[in-house]
Design a protein around this motif. Structure first.
Motif, PDB file in Angstrom:
ATOM      1  N   LEU A   1      74.030  47.838  28.391  1.00  0.00           N
ATOM      2  CA  LEU A   1      73.772  48.497  27.120  1.00  0.00           C
ATOM      3  C   LEU A   1      75.079  49.075  26.600  1.00  0.00           C
ATOM      4  N   LEU A   2      75.370  48.775  25.332  1.00  0.00           N
ATOM      5  CA  LEU A   2      76.514  49.363  24.668  1.00  0.00           C
ATOM      6  C   LEU A   2      76.015  50.005  23.388  1.00  0.00           C
ATOM      7  N   SER A   3      76.191  51.298  23.270  1.00  0.00           N
ATOM      8  CA  SER A   3      75.824  52.001  22.050  1.00  0.00           C
ATOM      9  C   SER A   3      77.085  52.540  21.405  1.00  0.00           C
ATOM     10  N   ILE A   4      77.383  51.996  20.243  1.00  0.00           N
ATOM     11  CA  ILE A   4      78.508  52.490  19.453  1.00  0.00           C
ATOM     12  C   ILE A   4      77.983  52.940  18.092  1.00  0.00           C
ATOM     13  N   ARG A   5      76.781  53.487  18.123  1.00  0.00           N
ATOM     14  CA  ARG A   5      76.168  53.967  16.889  1.00  0.00           C
ATOM     15  C   ARG A   5      76.835  55.257  16.446  1.00  0.00           C
ATOM     16  N   ARG A   6      76.745  55.478  15.162  1.00  0.00           N
ATOM     17  CA  ARG A   6      77.284  56.695  14.536  1.00  0.00           C
ATOM     18  C   ARG A   6      78.762  56.921  14.847  1.00  0.00           C
ATOM     19  N   ASN A   7      79.520  55.862  14.835  1.00  0.00           N
ATOM     20  CA  ASN A   7      80.977  55.968  14.925  1.00  0.00           C
ATOM     21  C   ASN A   7      81.523  55.799  13.510  1.00  0.00           C
ATOM     22  N   LYS A   8      82.749  55.455  13.390  1.00  0.00           N
ATOM     23  CA  LYS A   8      83.353  55.297  12.066  1.00  0.00           C
ATOM     24  C   LYS A   8      83.785  53.858  11.836  1.00  0.00           C
ATOM     25  N   ILE A   9      82.970  52.926  12.280  1.00  0.00           N
ATOM     26  CA  ILE A   9      83.283  51.507  12.137  1.00  0.00           C
ATOM     27  C   ILE A   9      82.981  51.106  10.699  1.00  0.00           C
ATOM     28  N   THR A  10      84.014  50.607  10.012  1.00  0.00           N
ATOM     29  CA  THR A  10      83.866  50.324   8.588  1.00  0.00           C
ATOM     30  C   THR A  10      83.841  48.849   8.238  1.00  0.00           C
ATOM     31  N   HIS A  11      84.325  47.971   9.123  1.00  0.00           N
ATOM     32  CA  HIS A  11      84.408  46.545   8.799  1.00  0.00           C
ATOM     33  C   HIS A  11      83.919  45.684   9.956  1.00  0.00           C
ATOM     34  N   CYS A  12      83.363  44.544   9.612  1.00  0.00           N
ATOM     35  CA  CYS A  12      82.862  43.623  10.645  1.00  0.00           C
ATOM     36  C   CYS A  12      83.961  43.117  11.561  1.00  0.00           C
ATOM     37  N   GLN A  13      85.195  43.032  11.074  1.00  0.00           N
ATOM     38  CA  GLN A  13      86.297  42.582  11.927  1.00  0.00           C
ATOM     39  C   GLN A  13      86.442  43.446  13.168  1.00  0.00           C
ATOM     40  N   GLU A  14      86.030  44.691  13.078  1.00  0.00           N
ATOM     41  CA  GLU A  14      86.177  45.613  14.202  1.00  0.00           C
ATOM     42  C   GLU A  14      85.249  45.274  15.367  1.00  0.00           C
ATOM     43  N   PHE A  15      84.335  44.329  15.173  1.00  0.00           N
ATOM     44  CA  PHE A  15      83.405  43.948  16.227  1.00  0.00           C
ATOM     45  C   PHE A  15      83.835  42.714  17.006  1.00  0.00           C
ATOM     46  N   THR A  16      84.938  42.103  16.650  1.00  0.00           N
ATOM     47  CA  THR A  16      85.312  40.856  17.317  1.00  0.00           C
ATOM     48  C   THR A  16      85.536  41.029  18.815  1.00  0.00           C
ATOM     49  N   PHE A  17      85.879  42.229  19.250  1.00  0.00           N
ATOM     50  CA  PHE A  17      86.062  42.468  20.688  1.00  0.00           C
ATOM     51  C   PHE A  17      84.772  42.232  21.468  1.00  0.00           C
ATOM     52  N   LEU A  18      83.630  42.311  20.803  1.00  0.00           N
ATOM     53  CA  LEU A  18      82.341  42.127  21.480  1.00  0.00           C
ATOM     54  C   LEU A  18      82.189  40.733  22.078  1.00  0.00           C
ATOM     55  N   ALA A  19      82.854  39.756  21.500  1.00  0.00           N
ATOM     56  CA  ALA A  19      82.726  38.376  21.974  1.00  0.00           C
ATOM     57  C   ALA A  19      83.135  38.232  23.435  1.00  0.00           C
ATOM     58  N   SER A  20      83.998  39.106  23.918  1.00  0.00           N
ATOM     59  CA  SER A  20      84.437  39.025  25.310  1.00  0.00           C
ATOM     60  C   SER A  20      83.443  39.673  26.284  1.00  0.00           C
ATOM     61  N   LEU A  21      82.440  40.354  25.779  1.00  0.00           N
ATOM     62  CA  LEU A  21      81.455  41.031  26.632  1.00  0.00           C
ATOM     63  C   LEU A  21      80.283  40.093  26.912  1.00  0.00           C
ATOM     64  N   THR A  22      80.517  39.138  27.777  1.00  0.00           N
ATOM     65  CA  THR A  22      79.552  38.061  28.013  1.00  0.00           C
ATOM     66  C   THR A  22      78.273  38.517  28.712  1.00  0.00           C
ATOM     67  N   HIS A  23      78.284  39.684  29.326  1.00  0.00           N
ATOM     68  CA  HIS A  23      77.084  40.171  30.011  1.00  0.00           C
ATOM     69  C   HIS A  23      76.322  41.207  29.190  1.00  0.00           C
ATOM     70  N   LEU A  24      76.762  41.450  27.976  1.00  0.00           N
ATOM     71  CA  LEU A  24      76.118  42.434  27.113  1.00  0.00           C
ATOM     72  C   LEU A  24      74.734  41.942  26.690  1.00  0.00           C
ATOM     73  N   ARG A  25      73.719  42.748  26.906  1.00  0.00           N
ATOM     74  CA  ARG A  25      72.342  42.375  26.561  1.00  0.00           C
ATOM     75  C   ARG A  25      71.709  43.289  25.513  1.00  0.00           C
ATOM     76  N   GLN A  26      72.195  44.528  25.413  1.00  0.00           N
ATOM     77  CA  GLN A  26      71.667  45.464  24.430  1.00  0.00           C
ATOM     78  C   GLN A  26      72.827  46.097  23.686  1.00  0.00           C
ATOM     79  N   LEU A  27      72.714  46.121  22.361  1.00  0.00           N
ATOM     80  CA  LEU A  27      73.783  46.644  21.528  1.00  0.00           C
ATOM     81  C   LEU A  27      73.186  47.466  20.401  1.00  0.00           C
TER      82      LEU A  27
END
Length: 137
Positions: free
Chosen positions: A1-27
């Motif tokens: 589980l990765l919760s990055i809710r209520r941060n200051k993420i403003t653009h979709c480009q900021e999520f590209t790091f997620l692609a490397s989290l191959t075992h991530l099941r909940q976001l």
């Protein structure tokens, strides 16, 4: 589980790091400024996130559908299954406006409407998701 809710993420480009989290099941990314921005710009961020992390089974506290994951994969890859050159270029910093236009063209928000591809594959699909059919991509 990765919760990055209520941060200051403003653009979709900021999520590209997620692609490397191959075992991530909940976001959970809700409550970030990008979510309201994408809605105002007329596109749904969910297909893009499902493309980046296709093994996520729960996104923003909602169960994901395999039909949506498959459609997201077709939206953002070329005929060989590779990341489209256009998307690859748009993921670079400084291309936020162009990426928004690209995502709006592929996964627009059309209230009270669903595509035949999503609706027929899953009758419980949220009505705000109106992505194109795979044949249109």
């Amino acid at each position: 589980l990765l919760s990055i809710r209520r941060n200051k993420i403003t653009h979709c480009q900021e999520f590209t790091f997620l692609a490397s989290l191959t075992h991530l099941r909940q976001l959970n990314v809700s409550g970030n400024p990008f979510a309201s921005t994408t809605a105002k710009l007329g596109y749904d961020y969910v297909p893009f996130l499902l493309f980046l992390v296709p093994r996520v089974s729960v996104l923003d506290d909602e169960q994901t559908k395999q039909s949506h994951v498959r459609l997201a994969q077709r939206l953002f890859t070329d005929t060989s299954g590779n990341l489209s050159d256009r998307l690859l270029e748009l993921l670079k910093r400084g291309n936020e406006a162009q990426l928004a236009g690209y995502l709006r063209s592929l996964c627009p928000i059309q209230l009270h409407s669903t595509t035949a591809a999503v609706a027929s594959a899953d009758e419980s699909a949220p009505s705000r998701q109106a992505w194109p059919t795979a044949e249109a991509v």
